[in-house]
Design a protein around this motif. Structure first.
Motif, PDB file in Angstrom:
ATOM      1  N   ILE A  88      73.738   6.804  32.119  1.00 34.35           N
ATOM      2  CA  ILE A  88      72.972   8.006  32.468  1.00 34.35           C
ATOM      3  C   ILE A  88      71.500   7.698  32.720  1.00 34.35           C
ATOM      4  CG2 ILE A  88      74.521   9.633  31.334  1.00 34.35           C
ATOM      5  CD1 ILE A  88      72.614   9.653  28.958  1.00 34.35           C
ATOM      6  N   ARG A  89      71.056   6.496  32.328  1.00 41.80           N
ATOM      7  CA  ARG A  89      69.681   6.116  32.641  1.00 41.80           C
ATOM      8  C   ARG A  89      69.496   5.858  34.136  1.00 41.80           C
ATOM      9  NH1 ARG A  89      70.033   7.426  28.004  1.00 41.80           N
ATOM     10  NH2 ARG A  89      68.552   6.962  26.349  1.00 41.80           N
ATOM     11  N   TRP A  90      70.606   5.756  34.858  1.00 37.64           N
ATOM     12  CA  TRP A  90      70.554   5.476  36.294  1.00 37.64           C
ATOM     13  C   TRP A  90      70.661   6.730  37.157  1.00 37.64           C
ATOM     14  CZ3 TRP A  90      69.410   0.720  38.172  1.00 37.64           C
ATOM     15  CH2 TRP A  90      69.459  -0.336  37.259  1.00 37.64           C
ATOM     16  N   LEU A  91      70.660   7.907  36.532  1.00 41.10           N
ATOM     17  CA  LEU A  91      70.793   9.144  37.306  1.00 41.10           C
ATOM     18  C   LEU A  91      69.629   9.341  38.270  1.00 41.10           C
ATOM     19  CD1 LEU A  91      72.138  11.744  34.718  1.00 41.10           C
ATOM     20  CD2 LEU A  91      73.377  10.054  36.070  1.00 41.10           C
ATOM     21  N   ALA A  92      68.455   8.848  37.908  1.00 39.90           N
ATOM     22  CA  ALA A  92      67.296   9.023  38.783  1.00 39.90           C
ATOM     23  C   ALA A  92      67.486   8.331  40.125  1.00 39.90           C
ATOM     24  CB  ALA A  92      66.034   8.489  38.099  1.00 39.90           C
ATOM     25  N   VAL A  93      68.350   7.310  40.163  1.00 38.86           N
ATOM     26  CA  VAL A  93      68.608   6.602  41.427  1.00 38.86           C
ATOM     27  C   VAL A  93      69.212   7.550  42.458  1.00 38.86           C
ATOM     28  CG1 VAL A  93      69.954   4.751  42.501  1.00 38.86           C
ATOM     29  CG2 VAL A  93      68.877   4.382  40.272  1.00 38.86           C
ATOM     30  N   VAL A  94      69.988   8.516  41.997  1.00 37.95           N
ATOM     31  CA  VAL A  94      70.598   9.477  42.910  1.00 37.95           C
ATOM     32  C   VAL A  94      69.874  10.817  42.902  1.00 37.95           C
ATOM     33  CG1 VAL A  94      72.906   8.539  43.179  1.00 37.95           C
ATOM     34  CG2 VAL A  94      72.353   9.770  41.105  1.00 37.95           C
ATOM     35  N   GLY A  95      68.651  10.843  42.371  1.00 35.05           N
ATOM     36  CA  GLY A  95      67.788  12.001  42.603  1.00 35.05           C
ATOM     37  C   GLY A  95      67.542  12.948  41.456  1.00 35.05           C
ATOM     38  N   ILE A  96      68.114  12.690  40.259  1.00 38.27           N
ATOM     39  CA  ILE A  96      67.918  13.615  39.147  1.00 38.27           C
ATOM     40  C   ILE A  96      67.485  12.836  37.907  1.00 38.27           C
ATOM     41  CG2 ILE A  96      69.021  15.261  37.578  1.00 38.27           C
ATOM     42  CD1 ILE A  96      70.815  16.099  39.846  1.00 38.27           C
TER      43      ILE A  96
END
Length: 268
Positions: A88-96
């Motif tokens: 979930i730390r990688w959610l920012a990669v897809v915009g959130i």
């Protein structure tokens, strides 16, 4: 347990405690002047629901030696907690971003999407535990295959529809609910696609390619829905039930149908 399994357990415990400790503690120190804490309660409860879901899968559908040994149940539960906590730390990669959009900006729409991501990633990981296999590395391989495919599907949806703007900029609850439903549905399809007894890497990849294709159809359908249901100046807040709940339920129902069509492995 073997030495490597003990090592995986210890590392998983550390990663899980650090990642989820930060998840629950960090928001307490984020300054939110004049903002309501929308969505925080949902994000406090969702990991607990995900953990219960994973425990049920491990208890009733994992390899027999996992089901019958509490030490292995703890191992794969902690590995799952660490897996989701890192993913979930990688959610920012897809915009959130959970911190920016939910905690700091009190965006309730984003919390719906993040909650869906937590459940979807949990389902992707859980699928890798279903069936008999030679060890923890099989679970990691299958979970990685399903989780990477889930992020790829999300990225394709983002490129085709710009759904993150509807969630983070327009703050549309319907968009957050649709995206959350899409991620849960994708996790269902992809988790089921890596489930089953282990044969080999090649066989797993082949079976995955054969059974995971409905997620492509899901991306296409979701992209069409996003373009039709996105907020407009005339309708800045589309009806939540019609444009949010109904599509989300449709996505999940379609994914559940795919799982049933392939046959349940829970009685194994």
């Amino acid at each position: 347990m073997s030495d490597d399994e003990v090592g995986v357990l210890i590392v998983s415990l550390i990663v899980a405690v650090v990642s989820w400790g930060a998840w629950y503690i960090t928001p307490m120190f984020v300054r939110r002047v004049g903002r309501r804490t929308r969505g925080r309660r949902l994000l406090q409860l969702t990991p607990l629901v995900a953990a219960a879901l994973l425990l049920a899968v491990l208890r009733y559908a994992a390899s027999y030696d996992v089901r019958e040994d509490s030490a292995y149940l703890v191992l794969y539960l902690l590995l799952g907690a660490a897996w989701v906590g890192v993913s979930i730390r990688w959610l920012a990669v897809v915009g959130i971003s959970t911190r920016d959009d939910v905690v700091e900006r009190a965006n309730g729409s984003a919390s719906l999407a993040v909650a869906g991501a937590i459940i979807g990633i949990t389902l992707a990981y859980a699928g890798g535990n279903i069936g008999d296999g030679p060890g923890w590395w099989v679970v990691v391989f299958c979970a990685a295959l399903a989780t990477l495919a889930l992020f790829a599907a999300w990225m394709l949806l983002e490129l085709a529809s710009g759904v993150s703007d509807s969630v983070t900029v327009d703050r549309d609850p319907s968009a957050g609910l649709r995206l959350g439903g899409f991620l849960v549905a994708s996790g269902l399809i992809l988790g089921r696609s890596v489930a089953g007894d282990w044969v080999s890497v090649d066989a797993t990849v082949h079976d995955f390619a054969v059974t995971a294709w409905p997620v492509v159809v899901l991306v296409v359908v979701a992209a069409i829905v996003e373009r039709a249901a996105r907020p407009t100046p005339e309708t800045p807040r589309p009806a939540l039930v019609t444009y949010g709940l109904a599509p989300a339920l449709l996505y999940v129902a379609g994914a559940a149908y795919q799982v049933m069509r392939l046959g349940s492995l829970l009685s194994r």
